[in-house]
Scaffold this active site. Structure first.
Site, mmCIF file in Angstrom:
data_model
loop_
_atom_site.group_PDB
_atom_site.id
_atom_site.type_symbol
_atom_site.label_atom_id
_atom_site.label_comp_id
_atom_site.label_asym_id
_atom_site.label_seq_id
_atom_site.Cartn_x
_atom_site.Cartn_y
_atom_site.Cartn_z
ATOM 1 N N ILE A 3 -10.683 -21.471 -24.703
ATOM 2 C CA ILE A 3 -11.466 -21.810 -25.891
ATOM 3 C C ILE A 3 -12.714 -20.961 -26.051
ATOM 4 O O ILE A 3 -13.314 -20.933 -27.128
ATOM 5 C CB ILE A 3 -11.843 -23.314 -25.847
ATOM 6 C CG1 ILE A 3 -12.230 -23.812 -27.239
ATOM 7 C CG2 ILE A 3 -12.946 -23.568 -24.825
ATOM 8 C CD1 ILE A 3 -12.429 -25.301 -27.320
ATOM 9 N N TYR A 4 -13.131 -20.234 -25.028
ATOM 10 C CA TYR A 4 -14.362 -19.447 -25.134
ATOM 11 C C TYR A 4 -14.201 -18.343 -26.179
ATOM 12 O O TYR A 4 -13.360 -17.452 -26.035
ATOM 13 C CB TYR A 4 -14.736 -18.830 -23.793
ATOM 14 C CG TYR A 4 -15.172 -19.818 -22.724
ATOM 15 C CD1 TYR A 4 -15.519 -21.126 -23.044
ATOM 16 C CD2 TYR A 4 -15.240 -19.429 -21.398
ATOM 17 C CE1 TYR A 4 -15.914 -22.019 -22.062
ATOM 18 C CE2 TYR A 4 -15.641 -20.324 -20.407
ATOM 19 C CZ TYR A 4 -15.966 -21.619 -20.755
ATOM 20 O OH TYR A 4 -16.357 -22.503 -19.779
ATOM 21 N N SER A 5 -15.033 -18.414 -27.202
ATOM 22 C CA SER A 5 -15.019 -17.419 -28.284
ATOM 23 C C SER A 5 -13.610 -17.205 -28.826
ATOM 24 O O SER A 5 -13.177 -16.075 -29.079
ATOM 25 C CB SER A 5 -15.625 -16.087 -27.819
ATOM 26 O OG SER A 5 -16.976 -16.256 -27.451
#
Length: 322
Positions: free
Chosen positions: A60-62
């Site tokens: 989900i990061y960036s």
């Protein structure tokens, strides 16, 4: 750099894990402070040169671009067999049904997307980013076990949840002969120590390695109280985690760092590394100095008096970070 076994496994990890949420295409309104690929690569290389072999990111990061940037950099700068690569699953990656969570469908889908973005055929540590109350724990644990059996994952880990939830997942795995979690990535630092009540004793008893996230309390332990940064000004999640009364702890860190002649970050990380259950704090780095301070903290020995001074001002608070 020092290395330690991750929990009761035979896996050697550096005492500092590079947290890679900092690296990714900046997302206006959410993660405006992330570093793009050009700015990220020198820091990842610096971490490798410093002996860090442990890298943590999440799908989900960036919106997946963190995995892409980290994967490309490690492919170019490192030997895949010598690094420990960790990522996570749970957060919503697309709208509509089955876009997030820990169902078998989501887990099986997201591991393949993560592997593609990371440019590898396996991850060393696959972690559930949070507990999914909408999915039977049996379904989640069997799916994770099947990933291990398929060779896509070497070890599995968990992140912030209640101790009873973690215990339930572990005994579900035991009852069915499935793979157990070997690590717990939880919210733990000088400003938030509620994990010492139940989760850390559970991890110690069960041989689970602890990988604290936000070890510097979103930078609050490294700067004067009330200082606003680009990240803190837009970090709605982080701004709910800490209290005004935490100022006295930050001031204690400042005093000890001043007496020692070292940056405050080193003192705060040295305190965490002193905790027996902690294997490797997850340290984000947006500047070279951040990596230098993290690595130096491994060698910093605090006295019993200094530890007492750091711990004494703490006051209990509500659970946060789950």
């Amino acid at each position: 750099m020092q290395y330690v076994k991750l929990g009761s496994t035979g896996l050697d990890v550096s005492r500092i894990c590079l947290g890679c949420m900092t690296y990714g295409v900046p997302d206006r309104g959410v993660h405006e402070w992330t570093l793009d690929e050009e700015a990220s690569r020198p820091l990842i290389r610096q971490a490798l040169d410093a002996g860090i072999n442990f890298f943590d990111t999440a799908n989900i990061y960036s919106d997946g671009t963190s995995e892409e940037i980290v994967g490309k950099a490690l492919w170019d700068f490192a030997d895949r067999d010598e690094i420990v690569l960790a990522t996570k699953v749970h957060g919503r990656m697309r709208p509509g049904p089955n876009g997030g969570g820990l169902s078998r469908k989501v887990i099986m889908t997201e591991i393949d997307h993560s592997l593609r973005r990371l440019g590898t055929d396996y991850v060393d540590l696959y972690q559930i980013h949070r507990y999914d109350h909408a999915t039977p724990v049996e379904e989640t644990m069997e799916a994770l076990h099947d990933l291990v059996r398929a060779g896509k994952v070497r070890y599995i880990g968990a992140s912030s949840m209640y101790a009873w939830e973690f215990s339930k997942a572990q005994y579900t795995a035991d009852l069915n002969g499935w793979t157990r979690f070997v690590s717990m990535q939880n919210h733990y630092n000088l400003l938030y120590r509620e994990e010492e009540r139940e989760m850390l004793p559970l991890c110690a008893d069960q041989g689970v390695g602890v990988l604290p996230w936000s070890p510097l309390a979103r930078g609050r332990l490294t700067r004067d109280w009330g200082t606003v940064t680009e990240r803190s000004s837009s970090d709605n999640f982080g701004n709910r985690l800490y209290l005004e009364s935490d100022r006295s702890i930050v001031e204690a860190v400042t005093r000890i760092a001043g007496d020692r002649g070292v940056p405050r970050a080193r003192v705060a990380l040295a305190w965490l590394l002193h905790q027996d259950t902690v294997a490797a704090p997850i340290v984000g780095a947006a500047r070279p100095q951040h990596i230098e301070d993290a690595v130096a903290a491994v060698e910093l020995e605090l006295s019993e008096k200094e530890i007492e001074e750091l711990e004494q001002p703490y006051t209990p608070r509500e659970i946060s970070g789950h």
